[in-house]
Motif scaffolding. Structure first.
Motif, short mmCIF file in Angstrom:
data_model
loop_
_atom_site.label_atom_id
_atom_site.label_comp_id
_atom_site.label_asym_id
_atom_site.label_seq_id
_atom_site.Cartn_x
_atom_site.Cartn_y
_atom_site.Cartn_z
N PHE A 5 0.83 -1.22 0.00
CA PHE A 5 0.00 0.00 0.00
C PHE A 5 0.85 1.26 0.00
N ASP A 6 2.05 1.20 0.62
CA ASP A 6 3.00 2.33 0.51
C ASP A 6 3.36 2.56 -0.96
N LEU A 7 3.61 1.43 -1.62
CA LEU A 7 4.05 1.49 -3.03
C LEU A 7 2.97 2.18 -3.88
N ARG A 10 2.80 5.90 -2.88
CA ARG A 10 3.96 6.72 -3.23
C ARG A 10 4.12 6.91 -4.73
N TYR A 11 3.87 5.86 -5.52
CA TYR A 11 4.20 5.94 -6.95
C TYR A 11 2.99 6.12 -7.86
N PHE A 12 1.81 5.75 -7.41
CA PHE A 12 0.69 5.75 -8.35
C PHE A 12 -0.50 6.62 -7.95
N GLN A 13 -0.61 6.94 -6.65
CA GLN A 13 -1.75 7.77 -6.22
C GLN A 13 -1.26 9.21 -6.18
N ARG A 14 -1.74 10.02 -7.09
CA ARG A 14 -1.16 11.36 -7.21
C ARG A 14 -1.97 12.35 -6.39
N ASP A 15 -1.24 13.34 -5.88
CA ASP A 15 -1.84 14.32 -5.00
C ASP A 15 -2.41 15.47 -5.83
N ARG A 16 -3.49 15.20 -6.53
CA ARG A 16 -4.09 16.25 -7.37
C ARG A 16 -5.57 15.94 -7.56
N ALA A 93 9.95 -7.42 -7.24
CA ALA A 93 10.38 -6.76 -5.99
C ALA A 93 9.90 -5.31 -6.01
N ALA A 94 9.74 -4.72 -4.83
CA ALA A 94 9.35 -3.31 -4.74
C ALA A 94 10.62 -2.47 -4.71
N GLU A 95 11.15 -2.16 -5.88
CA GLU A 95 12.42 -1.44 -6.06
C GLU A 95 12.15 0.05 -6.23
N PRO A 96 12.50 0.91 -5.27
CA PRO A 96 12.15 2.34 -5.40
C PRO A 96 12.66 2.99 -6.69
N ASP A 97 13.90 2.74 -7.09
CA ASP A 97 14.42 3.41 -8.29
C ASP A 97 13.64 2.97 -9.53
N TRP A 98 13.36 1.68 -9.60
CA TRP A 98 12.61 1.15 -10.75
C TRP A 98 11.20 1.76 -10.78
N LEU A 99 10.55 1.77 -9.63
CA LEU A 99 9.16 2.28 -9.57
C LEU A 99 9.11 3.77 -9.88
N ASP A 100 10.11 4.51 -9.41
CA ASP A 100 10.16 5.94 -9.66
C ASP A 100 10.25 6.21 -11.17
N ALA A 101 11.17 5.51 -11.84
CA ALA A 101 11.34 5.73 -13.29
C ALA A 101 10.12 5.23 -14.06
N PHE A 102 9.63 4.05 -13.71
CA PHE A 102 8.46 3.48 -14.40
C PHE A 102 7.27 4.43 -14.31
N SER A 103 7.00 4.92 -13.10
CA SER A 103 5.81 5.78 -12.92
C SER A 103 6.02 7.12 -13.61
N ARG A 104 7.25 7.62 -13.65
CA ARG A 104 7.48 8.88 -14.38
C ARG A 104 7.23 8.71 -15.87
N GLY A 105 7.70 7.61 -16.45
CA GLY A 105 7.47 7.35 -17.88
C GLY A 105 5.99 7.18 -18.18
N LEU A 106 5.32 6.49 -17.29
CA LEU A 106 3.88 6.25 -17.45
C LEU A 106 3.10 7.57 -17.40
#
Ligand SMILES: Nc1ncnc2c1ncn2[C@@H]1O[C@H](COP(=O)(O)OP(=O)(O)OP(=O)(O)O)[C@@H](O)[C@H]1O
Ligand SMILES: Cc1ncc(C[n+]2csc(CCOP(=O)(O)O)c2C)c(N)n1
Ligand SMILES: [Mg+2]
Length: 324
Positions: A5-7, A10-16, A93-106
């Motif tokens: 749920f943190d994941l 942090r990466y997919f639920q946007r504050d807007r 795995a819940a990899e922060p660097d991977w998730l950060d880049a993936f979500s930015r590209g998405l």
């Protein structure tokens, strides 16, 4: 350690604030979508699987782009306006660097098309990304596969075959210089969904049938022919080969332009009377459009060269379960 749920938070639920067509976004059992009254929904799913649609170790930013791009491409092929999408993710795995880049590209591509992430599902498992996308359009305006008519021109957007050329280089079947390697890699990893063109074709009633080319042109065009109960003649030498592919020998050029796969260009049919309007639509959205053949009453797909002579190329579309 990131929890499931943190994941998501942090990466997919946007504050807007949600967009105008989203009554309820991420966080409940379902999202609630509010299509514009009087419009119909266009819905499509596309899944990208590691080692099948992309290689292990793929750059996460472009993977985020591509998994949404291939879905937007299906909306483009119907002439629909994007509304939103859901994201089902299986991650080793819940990899922060991977998730950060993936979500930015998405989200970079999602924001460019006003297409909101509405919800999804997250699990641990082999890397696999499945998106379901929702769009809308006026009733009767969809560019359906069963709508081609005898005498229609066949058109292609953009260029074909450079993504397949990158794949051939990746498999050491051809050698490319650094510039062509980079340019073809861009075509494989970051396709540009032809939303603007699809909408102009549908809203202007310019085209009859359309689809997006994911499995290779000849394989995909056969879906239009079967659904519309017509045939076609295709001038293989008129196909707009990508700039890198255009520098390759003619045999490879013909094969990869006609049946490469991973193109995510539109193939559409349209009345001869719309030629000028279609060129204008392509110019208006900055997408080249090229006439490559015509729809015939004689069934089957005939491939010809620039002189009209029959070509026996033995080409097939991508099929996940074919032995070849
Ligand atoms: N498991 C399934 N259950 C129900 N319908 C499916 C299933 N898989 C595919 N379909 C449907 O079959 C049709 C063809 O699917 P396909 O994935 O080949 O779509 P496409 O648009 O031709 O290719 P792409 O998705 O790569 O653009 C679509 O209408 C799709 O919704
Ligand atoms: C690692 C790797 N190997 C091969 C390919 C080529 N490829 C895979 S699926 C597909 C058709 C579209 O998929 P779908 O029909 O599932 O939408 C194509 C052309 C690739 N992209 N990556
Ligand atoms: Mg499609």
């Amino acid at each position: 350690m990131l929890s499931e749920f943190d994941l998501i938070k942090r990466y997919f639920q946007r504050d807007r604030a949600p967009g105008p067509n989203t009554a309820l976004g991420i966080g409940d059992d379902c999202a609630l979508l509010s299509p514009t009254p009087g419009k119909v929904l266009a819905i499509s799913s596309d899944m990208l699987v590691e080692d099948r649609h992309f290689f292990a170790g793929a750059d996460p930013y472009t993977l985020g782009h591509k998994c949404l791009a291939v879905n937007l491409s299906d909306l483009a092929a119907m002439g629909a306006r994007p509304l939103g999408f859901t994201l089902a993710l299986s991650l080793p795995a819940a990899e922060p660097d991977w998730l950060d880049a993936f979500s930015r590209g998405l989200f970079a591509l999602a924001d460019a098309h006003g297409c909101e992430l509405l919800g999804g599902d997250t699990t641990k498992g082999p890397l696999n990304v499945c998106i379901t996308i929702f769009g809308e359009l006026a009733p009767g305006q969809a560019l359906r596969r069963d709508a081609a008519r005898v005498g229609d021109d066949i058109w292609i957007s953009g260029t074909l075959g450079d993504a397949r050329l990158w794949l051939a280089a990746r498999r050491s079947e051809v050698a490319l210089d650094a510039a062509d390697h980079a340019a073809t890699g861009q075509r494989m990893h970051a396709p540009a969904p032809r939303i603007a063109l699809g909408r102009l074709l549908a809203e202007g009633n310019l085209a009859h049938a359309a689809l997006d080319i994911s499995d290779g042109l000849v394989g995909d065009l056969k879906h239009i022919l079967a659904a519309s109960r017509v045939g076609a003649v295709l001038d293989v030498d008129a196909l707009p080969a990508g700039p890198a592919l255009a520098r390759q020998p003619i045999g490879l050029r013909r094969r990869f332009a006609a049946a490469g796969g991973d193109d995510y260009e539109l193939c559409f049919t349209a009345p001869v009377a719309q030629r000028e309007a279609i060129q204008a639509a392509g110019a208006a959205c900055g997408t080249a459009v090229t006439r490559v053949g015509s729809i015939t009453s004689e069934p089957g797909l005939r491939l010809v060269d620039g002189d009209g002579a029959e070509l026996d190329l033995q080409l097939a579309g991508w099929d996940h379960f074919s032995p070849g």
